[in-house]
Enzyme design. Sequence first.
Site, PDB file in Angstrom:
ATOM      1  N   GLY A 261       0.831  -1.200   0.000  1.00 44.02           N
ATOM      2  CA  GLY A 261       0.000   0.000   0.000  1.00 44.02           C
ATOM      3  C   GLY A 261       0.860   1.242   0.000  1.00 44.02           C
ATOM      4  O   GLY A 261       0.597   2.191  -0.731  1.00 44.02           O
ATOM      5  N   MET A 263       5.014   2.835   1.836  1.00 46.29           N
ATOM      6  CA  MET A 263       6.227   2.518   2.585  1.00 46.29           C
ATOM      7  C   MET A 263       6.735   3.768   3.282  1.00 46.29           C
ATOM      8  O   MET A 263       6.833   4.834   2.683  1.00 46.29           O
ATOM      9  CB  MET A 263       7.290   1.953   1.632  1.00 46.29           C
ATOM     10  CG  MET A 263       8.600   1.617   2.306  1.00 46.29           C
ATOM     11  SD  MET A 263       8.375   0.399   3.628  1.00 46.29           S
ATOM     12  CE  MET A 263       9.725   0.857   4.713  1.00 46.29           C
ATOM     13  N   HIS A 297      -1.059   6.364   8.492  1.00 45.72           N
ATOM     14  CA  HIS A 297      -0.263   5.205   8.917  1.00 45.72           C
ATOM     15  C   HIS A 297       1.221   5.427   8.629  1.00 45.72           C
ATOM     16  O   HIS A 297       2.067   5.244   9.514  1.00 45.72           O
ATOM     17  CB  HIS A 297      -0.769   3.956   8.195  1.00 45.72           C
ATOM     18  CG  HIS A 297      -0.046   2.705   8.554  1.00 45.72           C
ATOM     19  ND1 HIS A 297      -0.509   1.812   9.500  1.00 45.72           N
ATOM     20  CD2 HIS A 297       1.115   2.175   8.091  1.00 45.72           C
ATOM     21  CE1 HIS A 297       0.333   0.813   9.605  1.00 45.72           C
ATOM     22  NE2 HIS A 297       1.325   0.994   8.757  1.00 45.72           N
ATOM     23  N   GLU A 298       1.531   5.806   7.402  1.00 45.93           N
ATOM     24  CA  GLU A 298       2.949   5.959   7.049  1.00 45.93           C
ATOM     25  C   GLU A 298       3.575   7.149   7.770  1.00 45.93           C
ATOM     26  O   GLU A 298       4.744   7.093   8.162  1.00 45.93           O
ATOM     27  CB  GLU A 298       3.111   6.103   5.532  1.00 45.93           C
ATOM     28  CG  GLU A 298       2.486   4.979   4.717  1.00 45.93           C
ATOM     29  CD  GLU A 298       2.895   3.578   5.152  1.00 45.93           C
ATOM     30  OE1 GLU A 298       4.002   3.413   5.704  1.00 45.93           O
ATOM     31  OE2 GLU A 298       2.101   2.647   4.949  1.00 45.93           O
ATOM     32  N   HIS A 301       4.414   6.175  11.310  1.00 49.29           N
ATOM     33  CA  HIS A 301       5.611   5.327  11.371  1.00 49.29           C
ATOM     34  C   HIS A 301       6.872   6.142  11.639  1.00 49.29           C
ATOM     35  O   HIS A 301       7.892   5.574  12.054  1.00 49.29           O
ATOM     36  CB  HIS A 301       5.797   4.585  10.040  1.00 49.29           C
ATOM     37  CG  HIS A 301       5.260   3.187  10.038  1.00 49.29           C
ATOM     38  ND1 HIS A 301       5.475   2.295  11.060  1.00 49.29           N
ATOM     39  CD2 HIS A 301       4.527   2.522   9.105  1.00 49.29           C
ATOM     40  CE1 HIS A 301       4.902   1.143  10.770  1.00 49.29           C
ATOM     41  NE2 HIS A 301       4.308   1.254   9.597  1.00 49.29           N
ATOM     42  N   GLU A 320       4.202  -2.489  13.189  1.00 46.66           N
ATOM     43  CA  GLU A 320       3.000  -2.507  12.359  1.00 46.66           C
ATOM     44  C   GLU A 320       1.710  -2.601  13.189  1.00 46.66           C
ATOM     45  O   GLU A 320       0.745  -1.894  12.920  1.00 46.66           O
ATOM     46  CB  GLU A 320       3.076  -3.644  11.343  1.00 46.66           C
ATOM     47  CG  GLU A 320       4.175  -3.482  10.304  1.00 46.66           C
ATOM     48  CD  GLU A 320       4.055  -2.201   9.475  1.00 46.66           C
ATOM     49  OE1 GLU A 320       3.002  -1.533   9.536  1.00 46.66           O
ATOM     50  OE2 GLU A 320       5.025  -1.884   8.768  1.00 46.66           O
TER      51      GLU A 320
END
Length: 875
Positions: A261, A263, A297-298, A301, A320
Amino acid sequence: MTKSAPKVNYLKDYQTPAFTVDSVFLEFLLQPEATQVTNRMQIGRLRAGDLWLDGESLDLLSVHLDGEDVTSQCRVEETGLSLSTDKEQFELEIVTRINPEKNTALEGLYRTSGNYCTQCEAEGFRKITYFFDRPDVLSVFTTKVVADKSQNRYLLANGNLTESGDLPNGQHYAVWQDPFKKPCYLFALVAGNLEKISDTFRTQDGRDVALEIYVEPRNIDKCEHAMESLKRSMAWDESRFGLIYDLDIYMIVAVDDFNMGAMENKGLNVFNSKFVLAKPESATDVDYEGIEAVIGHEYFHNWTGNRVTCRDWFQLTLKEGLTVFRDQEFTADMLSPAVKRIEDVKRLRSNQFPEDAGPMSHPIQPQSYIEMNNFYTMTVYEKGAEVVRLYHTLLGEGGFRKGMDLYFERHDGQAVTVQDFRNAMADANGVDLQQMHNWYVQSGTPVLKIESEYDAQMQTLTVNCEQSLPETEDFKPLLIPIGFGMLNSEGHSLQLQPIESHLQTVELRSETNAVLKMTKAQQQFVFNGVQTQPILSLLRGFSAPVKLSYDYSDQELALLASADEDSFVRWEAMQTLLLRTVQAKVAALKSVEEYAVPQLLVDTAEKLLLDHSLDPALVAMSLTLPELGYIGEQYREVDVDAIHQAHNWLKNGLAQALQDEWRNTYLRMQDDSEYRYDKRQIAERMLKNVALAYLGCLAQHQERVFEQYRAQHNMTDVLAAMKIMLHQGHSQTDQALQDFYQRWRGDNLVIDKWFAMQAETQNETALEKAQSLLSHPDFSLTNPNRVRSLLGVFARLNLVGFHRADGAGYQMVAEQIIKVDELNPQIAARLLGPFTHWKRYDAERQKLMRAALQRILDRDNVSKDVYEIASKSLA
């Protein structure tokens, strides 16, 4: 590779690195078929032994140790390079050559649509240069990129841009430095003739961060939502967790050919274009929500994955699972917490529960693997997020935040383990969380069996709980928080009064809401002052990733569906009623008995439709029938034809019984105003399209469905109408399909939808349709999105076509998996998922699925990605 079994990696064999790499300087001379990579490392020894560097598919040009040519002294193997040296500190320079143009596996450095791109997680960096390709070797990276300026307008890498300029012969260069130590899996490089949109974000500490999104020129008008999502993510992480971005610039690049999806490479996130590009005409509400979630989400991170990373790949859920939990909370805060929770539970049950029950079942911390790419799974991600949520449920928002603060204080700049995270949560709150370890190392979905005993004379309720993990030897009890409440027969919540001796195990969150803390295999909870026989409201908020076993009557479920204070319980109760009805019809079909849609079910559905105080999205989700795959999961042996027939029967029955209510709901939810991605509009569109799906079952409403398609108001409505027409075989279906294709033939993401909705359509010609689409000029086996939209959807969601009795569906998908495996093993392995459940079907289908798996496995050049899943499935 050969047919001999590949090497198995075990967590128990982990050893700390033998060397450190203080800094890395990489220089790329980009050429489509002959890119030269110079890798200059400052290395320090930690223990005695030869130097081993991982490397695959590399053309080695030279190796220099402190300036001395030692190329001839290196031992080059298929998986790496070794060199004997007794030096404690030294500089090693390695020059290699790679071919980005022919890299169809999309790992390492590859070229797609004229642009260079990298994907290094989990082990792709070794396909760029020889290196310590493991997450516990952290280094400061400086990257110089040199390329033809006419073909590569932008040259991007991690960190901050420190230098750039023109060179002779039409070339130019850029130098990027990332000041934060990182493992090589977070390395990124992008170069090409892209366009960008720019913005800024002012951080809490007063810095202006440049924000840039790079896309192909034809997509420049579809980036606004992604940029707004990024800014919302940054603001949310500051307010919710106190986490501030740390570089001068944050870049996102969207590419069509991408295995994942997105990175989270430090400062330069590479995204599948599916999770960046959107405008109302071409993207649905689901697309918009997905973009916001994946952007978040990314970005999240940056701290949970980058600043604190994994010691080894067995710790993958550390970053994750935690980051999925964070993106779920972000989306919940942006939209509806109740609806988001139900969406996450549906996803978990439809995808992760079957994984838990299949041959690839593994704990959220796997203990072994052959190919790490196979463990980017729903278990590691989604179940991992549920385990993180257990900490949040047990400790509360304040306690969880204290744990997060201590986690970053202790481990910023380190590569750590799931134990380190658990210790931070425990130490910050002064509690013992050792039992949480059992969630990490035991595979399978726990079963929570509950029985209740009401004593009218004593006015007490006893709740008896028992937990188990089917087919698990030496089961160790889990720490399970059980969301709990009680209702009376009128649907009113009852006040909870746990007996004094249970105050340590029953935490009251309000007068009517509690969390029961279960720590033993069998445990009892007792409540006083219960003046009437109560109806239990169990697992509120889906407080733990378990299968609940409790003997509800249909009348109790109907009451919970229409009256409980917890949205998840209401949805769950209605879904259980629908599931029971389908199961009863399946049984009736087998015994050739008559069975009518129960009036209680119709009345409960009508009550939900007429209660205008409810969130339309909750009503829509409650009245959507359970998915065919989920229904199949309830059976030891899946009867494909009976389940499909019963599902259609119930949908048609509810359509007929509530025709007026569906029509009135459809009209009430109509909104012709300009499309907005907001909570109210999304919910109303959702309920409107559920109503239309039921109306579409009835011949007299076919024109209404076609009218919605023809209006082209937004892609959410267009796609909803198109799917209804396909599934019901409406007379205008072919006309609409052709019109849809002609409108959108230049937009790859919309054409993915065109392939997917046809691949999902279940009828007697489903396989023939899928086969014809394989030869369509717009289908390509080298584009992961296109492969997933046709082959992935057909095998996973088309119960009738894939599981056709003669096995032709299995043969077709197996043939394509073999072809894809030669191009892109990661994608081929993911297509194998539906085959792994072959034991769940009748004897003839079992034989046919096994034969297809064996054919996939019986090749000299089968990849280890495919080998691992196919061999475990057949074992």
